[in-house]
Design a protein around this motif. Structure first.
Motif, PDB file in Angstrom:
ATOM      1  N   ASP A  63       0.721  -1.317  -0.011  1.00 34.57           N
ATOM      2  CA  ASP A  63      -0.002  -0.115   0.125  1.00 34.57           C
ATOM      3  C   ASP A  63       0.662   1.197  -0.009  1.00 34.57           C
ATOM      4  O   ASP A  63       0.234   2.479  -0.181  1.00 34.57           O
ATOM      5  CB  ASP A  63      -0.849  -0.015   1.191  1.00 34.57           C
ATOM      6  CG  ASP A  63      -0.120  -0.105   2.583  1.00 34.57           C
ATOM      7  OD1 ASP A  63       0.832  -0.523   2.471  1.00 34.57           O
ATOM      8  OD2 ASP A  63      -0.705   0.261   3.728  1.00 34.57           O
ATOM      9  N   VAL A  64       2.302   1.190  -0.089  1.00 36.13           N
ATOM     10  CA  VAL A  64       3.038   2.202   0.153  1.00 36.13           C
ATOM     11  C   VAL A  64       3.365   3.066  -1.409  1.00 36.13           C
ATOM     12  O   VAL A  64       3.438   3.999  -1.410  1.00 36.13           O
ATOM     13  CB  VAL A  64       4.273   1.790   0.957  1.00 36.13           C
ATOM     14  CG1 VAL A  64       5.410   3.112   0.826  1.00 36.13           C
ATOM     15  CG2 VAL A  64       4.132   1.567   2.176  1.00 36.13           C
ATOM     16  N   MET A  65       3.411   2.063  -2.351  1.00 36.92           N
ATOM     17  CA  MET A  65       3.949   2.364  -3.653  1.00 36.92           C
ATOM     18  C   MET A  65       2.757   1.755  -4.741  1.00 36.92           C
ATOM     19  O   MET A  65       2.042   0.777  -4.302  1.00 36.92           O
ATOM     20  CB  MET A  65       5.196   2.220  -3.996  1.00 36.92           C
ATOM     21  CG  MET A  65       5.570   0.636  -4.011  1.00 36.92           C
ATOM     22  SD  MET A  65       7.157   0.390  -4.651  1.00 36.92           S
ATOM     23  CE  MET A  65       8.205   1.561  -4.064  1.00 36.92           C
ATOM     24  N   PRO A  66       2.420   2.417  -5.866  1.00 38.89           N
ATOM     25  CA  PRO A  66       1.708   1.677  -6.777  1.00 38.89           C
ATOM     26  C   PRO A  66       2.089   0.392  -7.323  1.00 38.89           C
ATOM     27  O   PRO A  66       3.318   0.004  -7.210  1.00 38.89           O
ATOM     28  CB  PRO A  66       2.145   2.698  -8.190  1.00 38.89           C
ATOM     29  CG  PRO A  66       2.405   3.946  -7.662  1.00 38.89           C
ATOM     30  CD  PRO A  66       3.185   3.380  -6.265  1.00 38.89           C
ATOM     31  N   ALA A  67       1.214  -0.647  -7.231  1.00 37.77           N
ATOM     32  CA  ALA A  67       1.412  -2.153  -7.646  1.00 37.77           C
ATOM     33  C   ALA A  67       2.252  -2.325  -8.865  1.00 37.77           C
ATOM     34  O   ALA A  67       3.259  -2.992  -8.629  1.00 37.77           O
ATOM     35  CB  ALA A  67      -0.045  -2.685  -7.592  1.00 37.77           C
ATOM     36  N   PRO A  68       2.160  -1.591  -9.730  1.00 37.52           N
ATOM     37  CA  PRO A  68       3.152  -1.832 -11.041  1.00 37.52           C
ATOM     38  C   PRO A  68       4.553  -1.486 -10.483  1.00 37.52           C
ATOM     39  O   PRO A  68       5.481  -2.141 -11.211  1.00 37.52           O
ATOM     40  CB  PRO A  68       2.593  -1.022 -11.865  1.00 37.52           C
ATOM     41  CG  PRO A  68       1.137  -0.651 -11.762  1.00 37.52           C
ATOM     42  CD  PRO A  68       0.991  -0.599 -10.263  1.00 37.52           C
ATOM     43  N   VAL A  69       4.869  -0.598  -9.869  1.00 37.21           N
ATOM     44  CA  VAL A  69       6.081  -0.299  -9.581  1.00 37.21           C
ATOM     45  C   VAL A  69       6.655  -1.330  -8.485  1.00 37.21           C
ATOM     46  O   VAL A  69       8.191  -1.662  -8.586  1.00 37.21           O
ATOM     47  CB  VAL A  69       6.182   1.246  -8.763  1.00 37.21           C
ATOM     48  CG1 VAL A  69       7.502   1.488  -8.126  1.00 37.21           C
ATOM     49  CG2 VAL A  69       5.621   2.165  -9.589  1.00 37.21           C
ATOM     50  N   ALA A  72       7.589  -4.474 -10.552  1.00 34.10           N
ATOM     51  CA  ALA A  72       8.527  -4.315 -11.330  1.00 34.10           C
ATOM     52  C   ALA A  72       9.850  -4.495 -10.445  1.00 34.10           C
ATOM     53  O   ALA A  72      10.758  -5.196 -10.788  1.00 34.10           O
ATOM     54  CB  ALA A  72       8.541  -2.975 -11.828  1.00 34.10           C
ATOM     55  N   LEU A  73       9.946  -3.789  -9.182  1.00 32.39           N
ATOM     56  CA  LEU A  73      11.019  -3.781  -8.304  1.00 32.39           C
ATOM     57  C   LEU A  73      11.195  -5.425  -7.840  1.00 32.39           C
ATOM     58  O   LEU A  73      12.372  -5.985  -7.759  1.00 32.39           O
ATOM     59  CB  LEU A  73      10.614  -3.190  -6.972  1.00 32.39           C
ATOM     60  CG  LEU A  73      11.687  -3.178  -5.997  1.00 32.39           C
ATOM     61  CD1 LEU A  73      13.068  -2.559  -6.629  1.00 32.39           C
ATOM     62  CD2 LEU A  73      11.327  -2.173  -4.571  1.00 32.39           C
ATOM     63  N   ARG A  74      10.274  -6.097  -7.702  1.00 28.72           N
ATOM     64  CA  ARG A  74      10.236  -7.507  -6.917  1.00 28.72           C
ATOM     65  C   ARG A  74      10.883  -8.415  -8.372  1.00 28.72           C
ATOM     66  O   ARG A  74      11.721  -9.213  -8.117  1.00 28.72           O
ATOM     67  CB  ARG A  74       8.812  -7.931  -6.716  1.00 28.72           C
ATOM     68  CG  ARG A  74       8.641  -7.479  -5.326  1.00 28.72           C
ATOM     69  CD  ARG A  74       7.347  -8.077  -4.857  1.00 28.72           C
ATOM     70  NE  ARG A  74       7.080  -7.612  -3.511  1.00 28.72           N
ATOM     71  CZ  ARG A  74       5.657  -7.547  -3.041  1.00 28.72           C
ATOM     72  NH1 ARG A  74       4.542  -7.461  -3.866  1.00 28.72           N
ATOM     73  NH2 ARG A  74       5.480  -7.014  -1.689  1.00 28.72           N
ATOM     74  N   ALA A  75      10.400  -7.969  -9.465  1.00 31.91           N
ATOM     75  CA  ALA A  75      10.663  -8.833 -10.513  1.00 31.91           C
ATOM     76  C   ALA A  75      12.137  -8.523 -10.913  1.00 31.91           C
ATOM     77  O   ALA A  75      12.911  -9.638 -11.170  1.00 31.91           O
ATOM     78  CB  ALA A  75       9.790  -8.365 -11.732  1.00 31.91           C
ATOM     79  N   SER A  76      12.645  -7.324 -10.671  1.00 32.83           N
ATOM     80  CA  SER A  76      14.178  -7.164 -11.029  1.00 32.83           C
ATOM     81  C   SER A  76      14.932  -7.760  -9.939  1.00 32.83           C
ATOM     82  O   SER A  76      16.136  -8.232 -10.440  1.00 32.83           O
ATOM     83  CB  SER A  76      14.369  -5.474 -10.768  1.00 32.83           C
ATOM     84  OG  SER A  76      14.382  -5.194  -9.389  1.00 32.83           O
TER      85      SER A  76
END
Length: 90
Positions: A63-69, A72-76
Motif C-alpha cells: 500500500d506504500v507504492m503503486p502496485a506496478p512499481v 517491477a521492483l520485485r521482478a528485478s
C-alpha cells in the motif's frame, strides 16, 4: 594456495549470507561465516550493502507504492544480476 576443509571462500559466504542474517546456520558454520566476514573486506562490504538495502527497502509494503512499481521492483530482484547465478536468468 589451498584452503582448509573448514575454511569458507567468498562464494561460500555469499551463498550463506541470507541464512547467516536470519540466524539459520548451525553454530559452527555461523562462526566460520563471521570469521570470514571479519577478515575479508570485500565480503564485509557486500554485507554492509545488503544491510543497507534491507534498511532502505524494509518499509515498502503493497500500500506504500503503486502496485506496478512494486511488481517491477520485485521482478528485478528475481531476474537481475546475481553473484550466485551461473546460467541464464529464469
Amino acid at each position: 594456495m589451498e584452503r582448509a576443509a573448514d575454511d569458507l571462500g567468498c562464494d561460500d559466504v555469499l551463498e550463506l549470507l541470507t541464512d547467516y542474517l536470519e540466524a539459520a546456520l548451525p553454530v559452527g558454520r555461523r562462526r566460520l561465516v563471521a570469521d570470514h566476514l571479519g577478515a575479508c573486506p570485500a565480503c564485509s562490504e557486500w554485507l554492509a550493502q545488503v544491510l543497507a538495502t534491507i534498511a532502505a527497502l524494509g518499509c515498502l509494503r503493497d500500500d506504500v507504492m503503486p502496485a506496478p512499481v512494486l511488481a517491477a521492483l520485485r521482478a528485478s530482484f528475481r531476474t537481475g544480476p546475481s553473484p550466485f547465478r551461473t546460467g541464464p536468468s529464469p
